[in-house]
Structures are given as structure tokens and as C-alpha cells.
Design a protein around this motif. Structure first.
Motif, PDB file in Angstrom:
ATOM      1  N   LYS A  20      -0.067  -0.132   6.972  1.00  0.00           N
ATOM      2  CA  LYS A  20      -0.263   0.270   5.579  1.00  0.00           C
ATOM      3  C   LYS A  20       1.065   0.460   4.850  1.00  0.00           C
ATOM      4  CE  LYS A  20      -3.862   0.812   4.014  1.00  0.00           C
ATOM      5  NZ  LYS A  20      -4.898  -0.087   3.453  1.00  0.00           N
ATOM      6  N   ASN A  24       2.574  -1.684   1.507  1.00  0.00           N
ATOM      7  CA  ASN A  24       3.183  -1.024   0.345  1.00  0.00           C
ATOM      8  C   ASN A  24       4.703  -1.043   0.470  1.00  0.00           C
ATOM      9  OD1 ASN A  24       0.856   0.619  -1.270  1.00  0.00           O
ATOM     10  ND2 ASN A  24       0.347   0.503   0.904  1.00  0.00           N
ATOM     11  N   VAL A 347      -4.084   6.138   7.079  1.00  0.00           N
ATOM     12  CA  VAL A 347      -3.991   5.837   5.646  1.00  0.00           C
ATOM     13  C   VAL A 347      -3.527   7.061   4.850  1.00  0.00           C
ATOM     14  CG1 VAL A 347      -5.250   5.117   3.579  1.00  0.00           C
ATOM     15  CG2 VAL A 347      -5.638   3.935   5.753  1.00  0.00           C
ATOM     16  N   ILE A 351      -0.249   7.577   2.398  1.00  0.00           N
ATOM     17  CA  ILE A 351      -0.359   7.998   1.007  1.00  0.00           C
ATOM     18  C   ILE A 351       0.509   9.216   0.734  1.00  0.00           C
ATOM     19  CG2 ILE A 351      -1.921   8.930  -0.745  1.00  0.00           C
ATOM     20  CD1 ILE A 351      -4.159   7.237   0.496  1.00  0.00           C
ATOM     21  N   LYS A 354       4.015   8.105   0.534  1.00  0.00           N
ATOM     22  CA  LYS A 354       4.217   7.331  -0.701  1.00  0.00           C
ATOM     23  C   LYS A 354       4.439   8.271  -1.891  1.00  0.00           C
ATOM     24  CE  LYS A 354       1.979   3.606  -3.391  1.00  0.00           C
ATOM     25  NZ  LYS A 354       1.707   4.244  -4.688  1.00  0.00           N
ATOM     26  N   GLU A 380      -5.237   7.435  -5.021  1.00  0.00           N
ATOM     27  CA  GLU A 380      -4.716   6.506  -4.009  1.00  0.00           C
ATOM     28  C   GLU A 380      -5.753   6.211  -2.925  1.00  0.00           C
ATOM     29  OE1 GLU A 380      -1.863   4.834  -3.523  1.00  0.00           O
ATOM     30  OE2 GLU A 380      -0.612   5.584  -5.156  1.00  0.00           O
ATOM     31  N   GLN A 384      -6.425   2.454  -1.576  1.00  0.00           N
ATOM     32  CA  GLN A 384      -5.765   2.152  -0.311  1.00  0.00           C
ATOM     33  C   GLN A 384      -6.726   1.999   0.863  1.00  0.00           C
ATOM     34  OE1 GLN A 384      -2.630   1.419  -0.018  1.00  0.00           O
ATOM     35  NE2 GLN A 384      -1.606   2.247  -1.831  1.00  0.00           N
TER      36      GLN A 384
END
Length: 394
Positions: A20, A24, A347, A351, A354, A380, A384
Motif C-alpha cells: 500500500k 502511494n 491499510v 493511512i 500518510k 482515506e 484506500q
């Protein structure tokens, strides 16, 4: 300046995080995946075709070695998806190098079957002195469930009085007995005494003493057992008006029968015993015998459903809502070569990292995830791979 991301841990969750982050890559920049066993990192890196993921071996129990690695990578952030036993050494390495830190599970002492945030919270002062942020519990539970609570508090309630966190894994991997994440961590968690918080105090129960049946959307009715889970420790501090919080997880009869048998014969023990002149830890030996959770992805079918039911008051009237997320094991495997239990943890780790790199969430010190504005994270989730739903209940 281009970001550099260091991921520590190459199990099922590490695989998801690496995939992931690569998806990104504009945010995460140069990605390095580290683990005690470099070959595991290499296998994951080989699955990622469009982005180069560097790999390296590291002993996450060795703070000096970690410091050297963080400096060599020139990391902008460290995503810790190694074992919970290693949280403190990795945090210390981040303090020494002045690099932001994120994990998905709170610290566990290898010689004691319990987990709590106390020792991580104690590092808040050192994180502030280093000018860095530590985000604790950015997985699903803890993690997304905390943010479901924060989102409910922000948008639906003046006061939340009760919360039930509901975790259902209806996946079938075909083995008589296996665990969906690290067997040692999983079995210690499940076989421990239960605990819930009510009217300002913790109430302890026998393992699996309290059961209820819950009808999980897209899954069906499942036996759900009360456990103690770490997110409750922070949520009781941050949810206004809370009077009770509980955590329930589903288990089938086969799983419970196997676990009771293993416990009765001492295979869940965490103290060394002598075997043919050598010291072994029973649960570590059991881990060797059980299927590797990272190998379950290709054979697991079915769905997970994890969410919260919150009751409270809005504008003087009683209100009850259900926020939940459903993932399909096979769909998760198609995307990142992992089953849904790893996917739903990995995930949210990506996030959280991020949002930290984007400075949408950034505050010096050590913080639990529900202390931040839930809205950017909830947005998100929908983009995502973890779309969520909300229902108002009577």
C-alpha cells in the motif's frame, strides 16, 4: 524534499503495508522494508512491480542496530509492524534519531501475558524533546475502531454512554487450527482473562466467560466472546461521558476446543520448561508447528466485519449507531497477496503514516489515534480499500 519510509516487519501486515505504501509512492518516496529475515523482505519486494522496495536485515530487539539502520536509510518515518515486544526498542531508536514513529499494537512484555500503554505513554516527554511524533495503535482494532468512536463523538453524539467493539472474522482457511496473525500474540490475547470498563472501574472475567450472539451484516449471526483489548485503555480517557466499553470477538467451536486443549496441556505457557536437557518456551514451540499466518492468504475465503455500536445522547434524546467495515479475504489477496486480517491492519497503518507525512496529523509527543480529527482518516479509508458503513439503530 523526498520522503524516505522505513517499514520494520515482514509478516502478513508488513506485506500489506509495503504494497500500500508502494501504491502511494508519491507520498512515501523511497521505501525500505526491514526484518530479521531478509529473505521474507525480498519475497515481498519481488511482488511489487512498479516501485523499487529496498530490503535489509535488522534485529528489532537491538536499539543500536536500529539506530544505525534509521540513519542509513535517512528515514522520514518508521512504520513498526514487527512484534509488540519490540515497540520500546524501536521507539528508543526513533528518539535517538529524531524520526517519527507509528505502530499498530501496544507493547507486550515477552515474559508476562499482558499488554498496556503505560511504558509507551511514558516516552511522551522524550518524544517531545526530540521534536517528533509517535502514533500508537494505527491498525484496525486498535486503530480504525478508535476512530469510529471519535467520528461518532464528533458527528453523532453530545455524549457517548456505551460502546461495544465487535470483531468478526468469518474466514475459512481449511486448516483444523491456525491463527490469522502471529500465533504467540494471538493465543496469549485470547486465552487471557477478559476485562471491560464500567462506571469508572475495570471488571475482570474468566476467559470466554461472557458470550453474546451478534448479527454481522454480510456475514450473519456469530457467537461473540468478551475479551480485553488494548484500545479500551485509551478510549476511556478520550470519549466524553463514557459509562461502559466492551470488546467482543467471534470464535468457532473448533477454534475454542483446540485452544482449551492446548491450554490444558500447557502448550500456551510462556515460561521456559526443560525438554531433553534444553529449555524451550511451549508457546514458541507451538508457533513453530502451526501454519505461518502469512501463508493463509491464498486459501482463506469469507469475510471480516469489524465495527462499533455506540449509544448515547444527542440534543437530549437517546441515540444508537453502528459503524462497521466489511472486507473479503479473497479480494484482499488479489490486491496485496494477504488475507483480510492482515489487510485491515496494514491499510490503516499506511493511512496513519500518510497523514503524518502530509502533516495533516502532526503533533509532537506520543499519541493514541483517537486524539486526532477522524475525518481525514475516515475519508482515506473509503479510497484506500476499507469502505465503511453507518446505520442508525433503534
Amino acid at each position: 524534499m523526498k520522503n524516505r519510509t522505513l517499514i520494520i516487519g515482514a509478516g502478513g501486515v508488513g506485506r500489506v503495508v509495503a504494497h500500500k505504501c508502494a501504491m502511494n509512492a508519491k507520498i512515501f518516496g523511497e521505501i525500505t522494508l526491514a526484518s530479521r529475515t531478509k529473505s521474507k523482505c525480498d519475497a515481498i519486494a519481488s511482488e511489487i512491480k512498479d516501485v523499487v522496495v529496498k530490503t535489509v536485515a535488522v534485529d528489532a530487539d537491538n536499539t543500536k542496530e536500529l539506530i544505525g539502520l534509521i540513519k542509513a536509510v535517512d528515514a522520514s518515518i518508521v512504520i513498526n509492524v514487527a512484534l509488540p515486544y519490540q515497540d520500546l526498542t524501536i521507539m528508543d531508536a526513533c528518539i535517538a534519531t529524531g524520526v517519527d514513529y507509528l505502530d499498530t499494537a501496544n507493547y507486550e512484555h515477552p515474559d508476562e501475558a499482558k499488554f498496556e500503554y503505560k511504558e509507551q505513554w511514558a516516552k511522551d516527554v522524550d518524544f517531545k524533546k526530540a521534536g517528533i511524533m509517535g502514533l500508537l495503535g494505527s491498525g484496525f482494532d486498535p486503530g480504525v475502531t478508535n476512530l469510529f468512536c471519535a467520528y461518532a463523538q464528533k458527528h453523532y453524539f453530545d455524549e457517548i454512554h456505551t460502546i461495544d467493539i465487535l470483531d468478526c472474522n468469518a474466514g475459512d482457511h481449511g486448516y483444523p487450527f491456525a491463527t490469522n496473525f502471529n500465533p504467540e500474540i494471538n493465543l496469549r490475547e485470547v486465552s487471557a482473562k477478559g476485562r471491560y470498563w464500567e462506571n469508572g472501574e475495570w471488571i475482570e472475567t474468566k476467559p470466554m466467560e461472557i458470550k453474546m450472539v451478534w448479527d454481522y451484516p454480510e456475514v450473519g449471526s456469530k457467537d461473540s466472546y468478551l475479551l480485553y483489548h488494548e484500545e479500551m485503555e485509551s478510549l476511556v480517557k478520550h470519549i466524553k461521558g463514557l459509562k461502559r466499553i466492551r470488546f467482543f470477538m467471534t470464535f468457532g467451536e473448533s477454534y475454542l476446543t483446540h485452544m482449551k486443549c492446548l491450554k490444558n496441556i500447557g502448550m500456551l505457557g510462556i515460561k521456559p520448561v526443560e525438554h531433553q536437557g534444553e529449555k524451550i518456551v511451549p508457546i514458541e514451540f507451538l508457533k513453530t508447528l502451526l501454519p505461518d499466518p502469512a501463508s493463509l492468504g491464498s486459501r482463506t475465503k469469507g469475510k471480516t466485519n469489524i465495527g462499533i455500536v455506540a449509544e448515547g445522547i444527542k440534543n437530549g434524546k437517546k441515540k444508537k449507531i453502528y459503524i462497521y467495515q466489511v472486507s473479503d479475504h479473497e479480494e484482499c489477496y488479489k490486491e496485496v497477496k494477504s488475507q483480510a486480517v492482515s489487510y485491515t491492519t496494514g491499510v490503516p497503518a499506511m493511512i496513519g503514516a500518510k497523514l503524518m507525512l502530509e502533516k495533516i496529523w502532526h503533533k509532537e509527543g506520543v499519541h493514541n489515534i483517537e486524539k486526532f480529527d477522524p475525518d481525514p482518516f475516515m475519508k482515506e479509508l473509503n479510497t484506500q480499500g476499507l469502505p465503511w458503513k453507518i446505520e442508525e439503530l433503534e
